[in-house]
Design a protein around this motif. Sequence first.
Motif, PDB file in Angstrom:
ATOM      1  N   GLU A 103      29.600   9.827 -41.842  1.00 53.47           N
ATOM      2  CA  GLU A 103      30.649   9.102 -40.705  1.00 53.47           C
ATOM      3  C   GLU A 103      29.743   8.164 -40.154  1.00 53.47           C
ATOM      4  O   GLU A 103      30.709   7.290 -39.672  1.00 53.47           O
ATOM      5  N   LEU A 104      29.474   8.599 -39.237  1.00 51.52           N
ATOM      6  CA  LEU A 104      29.134   7.006 -37.923  1.00 51.52           C
ATOM      7  C   LEU A 104      28.356   6.245 -38.615  1.00 51.52           C
ATOM      8  O   LEU A 104      28.074   5.088 -37.923  1.00 51.52           O
ATOM      9  N   LEU A 105      27.329   5.817 -40.048  1.00 52.59           N
ATOM     10  CA  LEU A 105      26.864   5.339 -40.268  1.00 52.59           C
ATOM     11  C   LEU A 105      28.246   4.284 -40.250  1.00 52.59           C
ATOM     12  O   LEU A 105      27.638   2.811 -40.598  1.00 52.59           O
ATOM     13  N   ASN A 106      28.919   3.890 -41.166  1.00 46.36           N
ATOM     14  CA  ASN A 106      30.022   3.185 -41.559  1.00 46.36           C
ATOM     15  C   ASN A 106      30.538   2.804 -39.992  1.00 46.36           C
ATOM     16  O   ASN A 106      32.137   1.705 -40.106  1.00 46.36           O
ATOM     17  N   GLN A 107      30.684   3.590 -39.120  1.00 42.26           N
ATOM     18  CA  GLN A 107      31.309   3.409 -38.178  1.00 42.26           C
ATOM     19  C   GLN A 107      30.689   1.814 -36.681  1.00 42.26           C
ATOM     20  O   GLN A 107      30.571   1.214 -36.473  1.00 42.26           O
ATOM     21  N   CYS A 141      28.650  19.804 -45.423  1.00 43.83           N
ATOM     22  CA  CYS A 141      28.979  18.178 -46.060  1.00 43.83           C
ATOM     23  C   CYS A 141      29.330  17.786 -44.657  1.00 43.83           C
ATOM     24  O   CYS A 141      30.295  17.542 -44.727  1.00 43.83           O
ATOM     25  N   ASP A 142      29.346  16.211 -44.347  1.00 49.06           N
ATOM     26  CA  ASP A 142      29.271  15.500 -43.438  1.00 49.06           C
ATOM     27  C   ASP A 142      29.809  16.078 -42.178  1.00 49.06           C
ATOM     28  O   ASP A 142      30.062  17.025 -41.669  1.00 49.06           O
ATOM     29  N   THR A 143      31.862  15.707 -42.181  1.00 51.12           N
ATOM     30  CA  THR A 143      32.658  16.104 -41.212  1.00 51.12           C
ATOM     31  C   THR A 143      32.718  17.277 -41.450  1.00 51.12           C
ATOM     32  O   THR A 143      33.329  18.129 -40.721  1.00 51.12           O
ATOM     33  N   ILE A 202      20.391  10.519 -36.011  1.00 54.02           N
ATOM     34  CA  ILE A 202      20.316  11.115 -34.655  1.00 54.02           C
ATOM     35  C   ILE A 202      21.633  11.575 -33.744  1.00 54.02           C
ATOM     36  O   ILE A 202      21.720  11.988 -33.705  1.00 54.02           O
ATOM     37  N   LEU A 203      22.337  10.186 -33.675  1.00 59.05           N
ATOM     38  CA  LEU A 203      23.196  10.342 -33.287  1.00 59.05           C
ATOM     39  C   LEU A 203      24.647  11.065 -33.302  1.00 59.05           C
ATOM     40  O   LEU A 203      25.103  11.311 -32.555  1.00 59.05           O
ATOM     41  N   THR A 204      25.015  11.186 -34.863  1.00 59.56           N
ATOM     42  CA  THR A 204      25.462  11.787 -34.683  1.00 59.56           C
ATOM     43  C   THR A 204      25.730  13.455 -35.234  1.00 59.56           C
ATOM     44  O   THR A 204      26.696  13.917 -33.487  1.00 59.56           O
TER      45      THR A 204
END
Length: 402
Positions: free
Chosen positions: A306-310, A278-280, A332-334
């Motif tokens: 993570e990146l969604l909130n950044q 999951c996630d990170t 996609i960015l992650t």
Amino acid sequence: MNKQSLSKLKLFFMGIENRFSENSSIFKSIKTSYKTGLKIFNGNGSYENGKIKYNFNGKTETSDISLILAKILKDSESYEALQFIYSERGTDILISADNKNVTMKNVAINESDIEASLGKTADTCNIVHPIKDAHTSTLLNRDYYIKVGSADALLKEINIMTKDGKIKNDKIRKYNQIDHYVELLDGIFDKISTKGTLTILDCGCGKSYLSFVLNYYLTEVKKIKCYFIGLDYSEGVIESSRKMAQNLGYRNMEFHAIDIKNYIPNKKINIVLSLHACDTATDMALALGIRVNSDVIIAVPCCHRELLNQYSYEPFKSVTKHGVLKARLADILTDSMRATMLEAKGYEVSVVEYISPLETPKNLMIRAIKTKEENPKALEEYMGLMKSLNANPALYKFLKEW
């Protein structure tokens, strides 16, 4: 049995002893069948804490393989013929000995034929079963890598097959997923050195189903020596994995209840796996793979938060004002930034569709193979993305901290 045959049998047993010392983690059993006149006498040996537990003529002893083989050789003096089967996972070696000849073959053993063959005349008692591929499963007309028949014990243990040997209706989709997983990785094993033993680290292993599948495929199909290490913070799932390994007789596996970032390997790691972490946690596994200079890193990411909130990117403002689109772009960015960092660290990276989007939207596999030391241009691109997106990804932070 005459002295000439016994001398040749002794030489073959020396090879068997060396093989056991190298491959004891995949040893399964020893079977002996002696013939004298019309009578046949059977013996059986199994693995027990590095030794062989051997039963013959109502007596059981546990000893080093050298002493067991010496006993079998001594007993052979009193009989006309011997069929000796040394079994490993994926391999059966048959030694046939009588007063005329001693032969050794790799065979697919049909144990019901052993006694019948010993009933023949001494010069025709060799069992000859050329090794054949297991029959192809026809589910969805797919030629499976993990085949019904040869892989039944595995498929039953991971709850995909019923006790009577049928794929469960509600597990067909799962069966196809794990088989496709093997398909996507199969070519990678041909690109890296398989000399010695491949050590594979499964980060966030859970119940380790896919590691068990890979263990089977590498050991019993590809004939590649391998060793698996599973990491998960949950004591419960680690105990479950240990129990499954014990049930299957997979002694080339170990499991640890530990946080990924606290794990320090004591041997060279060849492949790092991260499946649905999951996630990170995926970033933590990637960072560990980079830190230990793994030859291959495989990740099937799960949720991305993570990146969604950044991140923010002014040119995409009209896109990211819609929450669902911002979330999909964050996914996609992650994974794009993960791939770019792996390239920066000297990996050749491919991102492929793992399973159909109809199954799950989280369906990407990142495959990375180490080809060089560093790629400064890719690192520059990564740093540029961080700046443009106003983001500080976990993978970058983990690599700095470690």
